[in-house]
Scaffold this motif. Structure first.
Motif, PDB file in Angstrom:
ATOM      1  N   GLU A  27       0.811  -1.213   0.000  1.00 58.22           N
ATOM      2  CA  GLU A  27       0.000   0.000   0.000  1.00 58.22           C
ATOM      3  C   GLU A  27       0.842   1.258   0.000  1.00 58.22           C
ATOM      4  OE1 GLU A  27      -3.085   0.287   2.881  1.00 58.22           O
ATOM      5  OE2 GLU A  27      -3.400   2.415   2.472  1.00 58.22           O
ATOM      6  N   ASP A  28       1.778   1.369   0.949  1.00 61.33           N
ATOM      7  CA  ASP A  28       2.478   2.650   1.030  1.00 61.33           C
ATOM      8  C   ASP A  28       3.462   2.830  -0.113  1.00 61.33           C
ATOM      9  OD1 ASP A  28       3.762   0.551   2.833  1.00 61.33           O
ATOM     10  OD2 ASP A  28       5.383   2.006   2.599  1.00 61.33           O
ATOM     11  N   ILE A  29       4.042   1.721  -0.607  1.00 61.74           N
ATOM     12  CA  ILE A  29       4.963   1.875  -1.743  1.00 61.74           C
ATOM     13  C   ILE A  29       4.194   2.335  -2.971  1.00 61.74           C
ATOM     14  CG2 ILE A  29       6.589   0.719  -3.274  1.00 61.74           C
ATOM     15  CD1 ILE A  29       7.454  -1.017  -1.053  1.00 61.74           C
ATOM     16  N   GLU A  30       3.017   1.742  -3.179  1.00 64.04           N
ATOM     17  CA  GLU A  30       2.236   2.172  -4.329  1.00 64.04           C
ATOM     18  C   GLU A  30       1.860   3.641  -4.180  1.00 64.04           C
ATOM     19  OE1 GLU A  30      -1.087  -0.375  -5.456  1.00 64.04           O
ATOM     20  OE2 GLU A  30      -1.964   1.313  -6.533  1.00 64.04           O
ATOM     21  N   GLY A  31       1.557   4.038  -2.924  1.00 72.40           N
ATOM     22  CA  GLY A  31       1.256   5.442  -2.669  1.00 72.40           C
ATOM     23  C   GLY A  31       2.427   6.338  -3.044  1.00 72.40           C
ATOM     24  N   ASP A  32       3.623   5.912  -2.607  1.00 69.25           N
ATOM     25  CA  ASP A  32       4.834   6.680  -2.951  1.00 69.25           C
ATOM     26  C   ASP A  32       4.995   6.801  -4.458  1.00 69.25           C
ATOM     27  OD1 ASP A  32       7.097   5.708  -0.234  1.00 69.25           O
ATOM     28  OD2 ASP A  32       5.241   6.889  -0.315  1.00 69.25           O
ATOM     29  N   LEU A  33       4.829   5.667  -5.134  1.00 69.70           N
ATOM     30  CA  LEU A  33       4.978   5.667  -6.597  1.00 69.70           C
ATOM     31  C   LEU A  33       3.991   6.640  -7.223  1.00 69.70           C
ATOM     32  CD1 LEU A  33       5.337   1.832  -7.244  1.00 69.70           C
ATOM     33  CD2 LEU A  33       7.063   3.571  -7.751  1.00 69.70           C
ATOM     34  N   THR A  34       2.738   6.576  -6.745  1.00 70.81           N
ATOM     35  CA  THR A  34       1.717   7.438  -7.316  1.00 70.81           C
ATOM     36  C   THR A  34       2.056   8.908  -7.069  1.00 70.81           C
ATOM     37  OG1 THR A  34       0.231   5.700  -6.606  1.00 70.81           O
ATOM     38  CG2 THR A  34      -0.776   7.657  -7.536  1.00 70.81           C
ATOM     39  N   GLU A  35       2.497   9.161  -5.834  1.00 69.54           N
ATOM     40  CA  GLU A  35       2.814  10.557  -5.491  1.00 69.54           C
ATOM     41  C   GLU A  35       3.902  11.106  -6.405  1.00 69.54           C
ATOM     42  OE1 GLU A  35       3.608  11.164  -1.360  1.00 69.54           O
ATOM     43  OE2 GLU A  35       4.544  13.107  -1.729  1.00 69.54           O
ATOM     44  N   MET A  36       4.941  10.314  -6.607  1.00 74.82           N
ATOM     45  CA  MET A  36       6.041  10.773  -7.462  1.00 74.82           C
ATOM     46  C   MET A  36       5.564  10.937  -8.898  1.00 74.82           C
ATOM     47  SD  MET A  36       8.865   8.348  -5.733  1.00 74.82           S
ATOM     48  CE  MET A  36      10.454   8.885  -6.339  1.00 74.82           C
ATOM     49  N   GLU A  38       2.519  11.600  -9.890  1.00 71.09           N
ATOM     50  CA  GLU A  38       1.659  12.775 -10.009  1.00 71.09           C
ATOM     51  C   GLU A  38       2.496  14.051 -10.005  1.00 71.09           C
ATOM     52  OE1 GLU A  38      -1.118  12.258  -6.837  1.00 71.09           O
ATOM     53  OE2 GLU A  38      -2.439  10.952  -8.016  1.00 71.09           O
ATOM     54  N   ARG A  39       3.552  14.029  -9.211  1.00 74.71           N
ATOM     55  CA  ARG A  39       4.401  15.218  -9.147  1.00 74.71           C
ATOM     56  C   ARG A  39       5.044  15.462 -10.495  1.00 74.71           C
ATOM     57  NH1 ARG A  39       8.328  15.022  -4.267  1.00 74.71           N
ATOM     58  NH2 ARG A  39       9.547  13.673  -5.626  1.00 74.71           N
ATOM     59  N   GLY A  59      12.787  -1.512 -10.759  1.00 70.82           N
ATOM     60  CA  GLY A  59      13.790  -1.426  -9.698  1.00 70.82           C
ATOM     61  C   GLY A  59      13.306  -2.052  -8.396  1.00 70.82           C
ATOM     62  N   LEU A  60      12.005  -2.061  -8.198  1.00 74.06           N
ATOM     63  CA  LEU A  60      11.457  -2.641  -6.978  1.00 74.06           C
ATOM     64  C   LEU A  60      11.389  -4.156  -7.036  1.00 74.06           C
ATOM     65  CD1 LEU A  60       8.608  -0.113  -6.298  1.00 74.06           C
ATOM     66  CD2 LEU A  60      10.294  -0.809  -4.606  1.00 74.06           C
TER      67      LEU A  60
ATOM     68  N   VAL B  27       8.631   9.101  -0.109  1.00 74.17           N
ATOM     69  CA  VAL B  27       8.999  10.149  -1.043  1.00 74.17           C
ATOM     70  C   VAL B  27       9.791  11.256  -0.344  1.00 74.17           C
ATOM     71  CG1 VAL B  27       8.120  11.835  -2.671  1.00 74.17           C
ATOM     72  CG2 VAL B  27       6.963   9.655  -2.401  1.00 74.17           C
ATOM     73  N   ILE B  43      13.838   4.199  -5.549  1.00 80.72           N
ATOM     74  CA  ILE B  43      12.846   3.799  -4.548  1.00 80.72           C
ATOM     75  C   ILE B  43      13.027   2.345  -4.161  1.00 80.72           C
ATOM     76  CG2 ILE B  43      11.122   3.357  -6.332  1.00 80.72           C
ATOM     77  CD1 ILE B  43       9.004   4.170  -4.302  1.00 80.72           C
ATOM     78  N   GLY B  44      13.473   1.527  -5.131  1.00 81.44           N
ATOM     79  CA  GLY B  44      13.707   0.114  -4.855  1.00 81.44           C
ATOM     80  C   GLY B  44      14.747  -0.044  -3.760  1.00 81.44           C
ATOM     81  N   GLN B  47      13.400   1.356  -0.311  1.00 76.44           N
ATOM     82  CA  GLN B  47      12.404   0.530   0.368  1.00 76.44           C
ATOM     83  C   GLN B  47      13.033  -0.735   0.939  1.00 76.44           C
ATOM     84  OE1 GLN B  47       9.416   1.096   1.246  1.00 76.44           O
ATOM     85  NE2 GLN B  47       8.901   2.967   0.099  1.00 76.44           N
ATOM     86  N   PHE B  63       1.118   3.676   9.801  1.00 74.32           N
ATOM     87  CA  PHE B  63       0.385   4.303   8.694  1.00 74.32           C
ATOM     88  C   PHE B  63      -0.134   5.662   9.108  1.00 74.32           C
ATOM     89  CE2 PHE B  63      -0.250   0.029   6.760  1.00 74.32           C
ATOM     90  CZ  PHE B  63       0.271   0.362   5.535  1.00 74.32           C
ATOM     91  N   ARG B  70      -2.224  10.618  -3.944  1.00 75.32           N
ATOM     92  CA  ARG B  70      -1.572   9.305  -3.890  1.00 75.32           C
ATOM     93  C   ARG B  70      -2.542   8.172  -4.203  1.00 75.32           C
ATOM     94  NH1 ARG B  70       2.971   8.648  -0.569  1.00 75.32           N
ATOM     95  NH2 ARG B  70       2.092   6.749   0.266  1.00 75.32           N
ATOM     96  N   LYS B  73      -3.845   5.981  -1.302  1.00 73.16           N
ATOM     97  CA  LYS B  73      -2.999   5.085  -0.510  1.00 73.16           C
ATOM     98  C   LYS B  73      -2.408   5.838   0.676  1.00 73.16           C
ATOM     99  CE  LYS B  73      -3.452   1.901  -3.655  1.00 73.16           C
ATOM    100  NZ  LYS B  73      -4.342   0.776  -3.403  1.00 73.16           N
ATOM    101  N   ARG B  74      -2.356   5.181   1.828  1.00 74.77           N
ATOM    102  CA  ARG B  74      -1.822   5.851   3.027  1.00 74.77           C
ATOM    103  C   ARG B  74      -0.295   5.939   2.964  1.00 74.77           C
ATOM    104  NH1 ARG B  74      -4.347   2.172   7.510  1.00 74.77           N
ATOM    105  NH2 ARG B  74      -3.926   0.658   5.867  1.00 74.77           N
ATOM    106  N   ARG B  76       3.366   5.641   4.902  1.00 72.67           N
ATOM    107  CA  ARG B  76       3.905   4.918   6.056  1.00 72.67           C
ATOM    108  C   ARG B  76       5.046   5.763   6.631  1.00 72.67           C
ATOM    109  NH1 ARG B  76       4.212  -0.361   7.967  1.00 72.67           N
ATOM    110  NH2 ARG B  76       3.206  -1.312   6.173  1.00 72.67           N
TER     111      ARG B  76
END
Lengths: 871, 110
Positions: A27-36, A38-39, A59-60, B27, B43-44, B47, B63, B70, B73-74, B76
């Motif tokens: 969840e949070d990694i996907e959130g990070d990906l989305t945030e980046m 969108e930016r 890379g993940l 991020v 990011i890989g 994480q 969380f 986002r 998505k929450r 972390r």
């Protein structure tokens, strides 16, 4: 930022990420990906953003992020599984011959099973496609006359409306009646045998799709017609049919709609629907009062909350209130659920074709048998060859393998084989489907199947089930080995399951013998039916429909004479119906022995002067209709032998009895019984009267070259009545069509019997090969000591001969019982010939023996030194 | 002592988590490192390291609130555990101690 949500990150990579990522982190990694992402979109470079997104996901894809598999186990079985897989594949490859036998056997078995299952499913799926199918019922009638009980599929015209009035449970009704109309437009003219008149509620009750037109009004006005797509195409091509007129028989019909063709799995199909008012506008009295005219198929739709039992409970009361007693009584008005009609035992006057539940049972049994034979092959060969795996199992156990792990290994092995077999089976089904469709004469569209996931999971379940069924026993046996037995191979411990193998092989023989004997007996029965003396001569007669064409009615004798002039034509007759069709059942009053007129319902055929002579129907007493007796046309009746006996007369007594039917008259002759319907039903009482309104012409031909004669007749026909299509059919072919389901069963059983034998032989071949292999040395020693080739062959085959004998003993009574049950469908039953069982036993034995001999002869002929030099 | 040796990137990550205090999520950490160190962080890699540090007990995470950005998505948020901060301090002390131990003569004159 508002425009951001419109741009989605690359779907494929996102899905990939979701698939591999450990769910705890996702969840949070996907959130990070989305945030980046969108930016970066916000920065304006969409392509770059997408590229970066994908690169990051790649890379993940690394340990630590990827979800872990099977981490919970103590003994880390995943490398072990790999090892199981490798050893399984190796052992399959090492004994390629045996594996092929197993795989081919299972593949053919699975393919046959799926084909039959598909067919049975399609037969059972009839009429279930209607949305309200579970609320639709057909009103059928059980009637009692003085002499018999009639089970009719039809009902009277006032029945539907009265149901609607009297039962609050009934929401709607539709009445249907089949018409055979000659449709003409431009230069196309052809008979539309499947025309139906229908109440306009037909579209509310059934889920037939109206493509053009308004379902509320399409069937309201008289002479409105709704065409199916295929009929619209036939007469109008690419023109717009709605609003145009179509000539049918003598009337012009206005096309008010176009509908989808009725699905293949509908118990009745039609090419067009005609408004009910076309008929009822001139028949108001019949529509309201003709309680004994059973001319319609009536379907009722019950309300959603209604139960059919409530309606049935009030039926007696309904009958008493509505139906006055005439020549016969309504015993009951059963309500047939729509989906059950196709498979129900046919009643008289059925619309459309009917299936046979019996045949479904028989086919399903054959399918299961074939699958069983294939599974037995696997069990036999796997247990027989278990000794080969002794060392492997011993080693595994010594190194600490648990028994359940070994069981898993061998079950896995049978699963691998089943999966490979099922892949081949899919190819086989693909190849065999078109010929199979012809064999069972069913279109078998994939569209009747439920959604693909259902099918796939059923197939998967089948494969797993078969894999486990075939693999369970071998796995149990093999995993039972004690390591010590490798060093001290007492034959008892390892080969003690010999008895089971014998049981399995003899079961295979039993099944084979049953199938062969059964098929032979089915053909016997069909032969009896086909060669039965029908009471008339069905060979060499062609039948041409005329639909009561007025020119033919007016100039009947002229036309018949002209046709008779054609070389090769010996006789021509006209009638309303011909043998093999249903006959009309009419209310009639007949003078009984005591002189009173007794009302009854009796089957009628209307004929002309030449009918009896054309069909060569014999008379027991009295005379045929005669041209020079003018009064015959309006006063003479003929009856058949059964009717005569039913009324309790001798042939002589019958003559002169008064009859009040279509006209007032007397019986002038008694005919010998002839089968005017099929042999499934016994000959029923029949009455024959004169008519000029012929609907069908029967033409008897002679000579060898029938095609030439027919084309001469056609030429003459086109000269005389050019507008009427010469749409002929052979009477014997039409008549035999009644046994379609039975003949089909014979053909299908024949094909699958050979397949079952084939699979059985494969297994036998494998077993023999194994026995020969194991006894190579024994055979060598025997030969050195002077054994002859035949004695060696007998040594090997002896065991199997015993099994065939036992199988024959078991199979005979079983088959006998089953076939005699099946023959009860026919009024005329073939005598079960015991010789057929001997034949079947011999055939199975011969095939088995040949299979075995090939290998055992080779073993017997081999040079013993070679056998003994090994090791 | 050797058991608690931190890798270079691990150390940077832990420092950044400390710097960002309460705001340390994926991020933000990447941005902070990239800004301070002028280097690219994937990011890989980040994480993987974050989870490894968490497994070792140096970091803990929870969380945050659900937000509309986002994709719903929450976040972390990571923070240092007491073990983590002790290790980080020890590492820094070691470095400083070692730096101090360099004889002045060893530095070339600039």
């Amino acid at each position: 930022m508002n425009s951001i949500p419109h741009i989605q990150p690359p779907k494929f990579f996102l899905r990939f990420f979701r698939w591999f990522c450990d769910p705890a982190l996702a969840e949070d990694i996907e959130g990070d990906l989305t945030e980046m992402f969108e930016r970066e979109i916000g920065a304006g470079n969409i392509t770059k953003a997408k590229l970066q997104f994908s690169v990051r996901i790649l890379g993940l894809f690394r340990p630590g992020i990827i979800k872990k598999v099977g981490r919970s186990s103590l003994n880390h079985p995943s490398p072990m599984f790999k090892n199981y897989f490798i050893t399984s594949v190796r052992s399959l490859m090492r004994s390629a011959g045996f594996s092929t036998i197993n795989i081919v056997g299972l593949a053919v078995g699975l393919a046959t099973f799926s084909l039959i299952a598909f067919y049975v499913y399609s037969e059972l799926s009839f009429d279930r496609h209607h949305e309200k199918a579970d609320r639709i019922f057909r009103i059928v009638e059980n009637l009692r006359t003085e002499n018999e009980e009639l089970f009719q599929s039809t009902s009277a015209p006032p029945m539907g409306p009265r149901f609607l009035k009297d039962f609050p449970e009934v929401e709607s009704y539709v009445r249907l009646q089949q018409w055979n109309l000659l449709a003409q437009r431009n230069d196309i003219s052809s008979y539309e045998r499947e025309s139906y008149i229908a109440d306009s509620s037909v579209f509310d009750i059934f889920s037939f799709k109206l493509l053009k037109g308004d379902k509320k009004t399409a069937l309201r006005e008289p002479f409105s017609i709704v065409l199916t797509e295929s009929m619209a195409k036939k007469y109008f091509g690419n023109e717009e049919p709605v609003g145009q007129t179509l000539r049918m028989d003598y009337d012009n019909y206005k096309v008010t709609g176009v509908m989808e063709d009725a699905p293949e799995n509908s118990h009745f199909r039609f090419s067009n629907l005609i408004s009910f008012s076309t008929w009822s506008r001139n028949n108001k009295r019949a529509e309201d009062n003709a309680w004994f005219w059973n001319g319609f198929h009536t379907y009722v739709l019950l309300r959603e909350d209604a139960s059919v039992d409530n309606v049935r409970a009030k039926m007696k009361d309904f009958l008493e209130r509505n139906v006055e007693k005439g020549g016969m009584y309504y015993e009951d008005l059963p309500l047939q659920p729509l989906a059950s009609i196709y498979m129900a035992p046919p009643r008289t006057w059925e619309n459309g074709s009917r299936g046979s539940m019996n045949n479904m049972y028989i086919l399903s049994i054959i399918a299961v048998f074939i699958l069983l034979i294939a599974c037995f092959n696997y069990i036999n060969l796997a247990t027989a060859r278990a000794s080969r795996r002794l060392k492997e199992v011993g080693l595994r156990k010594t190194l600490g393998a648990f028994r359940r792990m070994l069981i898993a290994q061998f079950l896995g092995e049978s699963l691998i084989i089943t999966i490979v077999a099922s892949l081949i089976a899919i190819i086989l089904v693909w190849i065999a489907l078109p010929p199979f469709r012809t064999l069972v004469e069913s279109p078998l569209n994939f569209s009747i199947l439920p959604n693909a996931w259902m099918v796939a999971s059923v197939i998967l379940a089948l494969v797993v089930f078969i894999g486990l069924l075939a693999g369970a026993y071998p796995a149990y046996i093999i995993s039972k080995f004690q390591p010590i037995q490798i060093f001290r191979p007492s034959s008892k411990g390892i080969f003690g399951h010999n008895a089971l193998r014998k049981v399995l092989v003899s079961t295979q023989f039993i099944i084979s013998i049953m199938l062969v004997a059964g098929t032979l007996l089915v053909y016997d029965q069909l032969d009896v039916v086909r060669n039965q003396n029908l009471g008339f001569d069905k060979e060499g007669i062609i039948v041409v429909p005329t639909n009561g064409d007025t020119a033919i009615v007016n100039y009947l004798d002229v036309i018949k004479n002209e046709l008779k002039q054609v070389p090769g034509v010996t006789a021509v007759a006209g009638s309303t119906s011909t043998p093999g069709q249903s006959a009309n059942n009419n209310y009639t009053q007949i003078e009984m022995t005591d002189g009173k007129m007794s009302p009854t319902n009796i089957n009628f055929i209307f004929i002309d002067h030449d009918f009896l002579s054309t069909y060569q129907i014999k008379l027991l007493a009295g005379r045929d209709f005669q041209r020079d007796v003018k009064s015959d046309d309006t006063t003479a009746y003929l009856i058949n032998e059964t009717a005569m006996k039913d009324f309790g007369w001798t042939p002589e007594q019958a003559l002169g009895k008064k009859v009040r039917g279509r006209y007032e008259g007397k019986i002038i002759g008694v005919m010998k019984d002839f089968n005017y319907r099929s042999l499934h039903t016994k000959v029923e009482p029949l009455m024959i009267a004169m008519t000029r309104n012929v609907g069908r012409m029967s033409i008897r031909l002679e000579g060898k070259n029938l095609p030439a004669t027919i084309s001469r007749v056609q030429k003459k026909w086109n000269e005389l009545i050019p507008y009427l299509p010469f749409d002929y059919s052979f009477l014997d072919v039409e008549f035999d069509r009644q046994y379609k389901a039975d003949k089909q069963l014979g053909k299908v059983a024949g094909v699958f019997t050979s397949l079952a034998m084939f699979i059985g032989c494969l297994g036998l071949l494998g077993l023999t090969a194994f026995v020969v292999e194991r006894r190579t040395k024994e055979i060598g020693i025997r030969k050195v000591l002077g054994a002859s080739v035949p004695s060696v062959v007998i040594l090997i085959t002896r065991e199997f001969i015993w099994l065939v004998m036992i199988a024959l003993l078991v199979a005979t009574p079983l088959t006998w019982y089953l076939i005699s049950r099946w023959e009860q469908n026919f009024t005329l039953q073939a005598v079960i010939n015991p010789f057929r069982f001997v034949m079947a036993g011999l055939a199975v034995f011969l095939v088995a023996w040949l299979t075995i001999s090939v290998l055992s002869l080779r073993a017997a002929n081999a040079n013993p030194t070679k056998a003994l030099r090994m090791e | 002592v050797n058991r608690h040796q931190l890798g270079e990137f691990e150390e940077i990550v832990m420092l950044t988590v400390g710097i960002l205090y309460k705001e340390a999520y994926g991020v933000a950490i990447i941005d902070e490192i990239e800004a301070r160190q002028n280097r690219k962080v994937s990011i890989g890699a980040l994480q993987t390291v974050l989870r490894r540090l968490e497994n070792k007990g140096y970091l803990t995470s929870e969380f945050g609130e659900t937000t509309n950005v986002r994709g719903g998505k929450r976040k972390r948020y990571f923070s240092l555990t007491s073990l983590g901060s002790r290790i980080l301090r020890e590492t820094q002390d070691q470095r400083v101690e070692m730096f101090r131990a360099i004889p002045r003569i060893a530095f070339p004159k600039s």
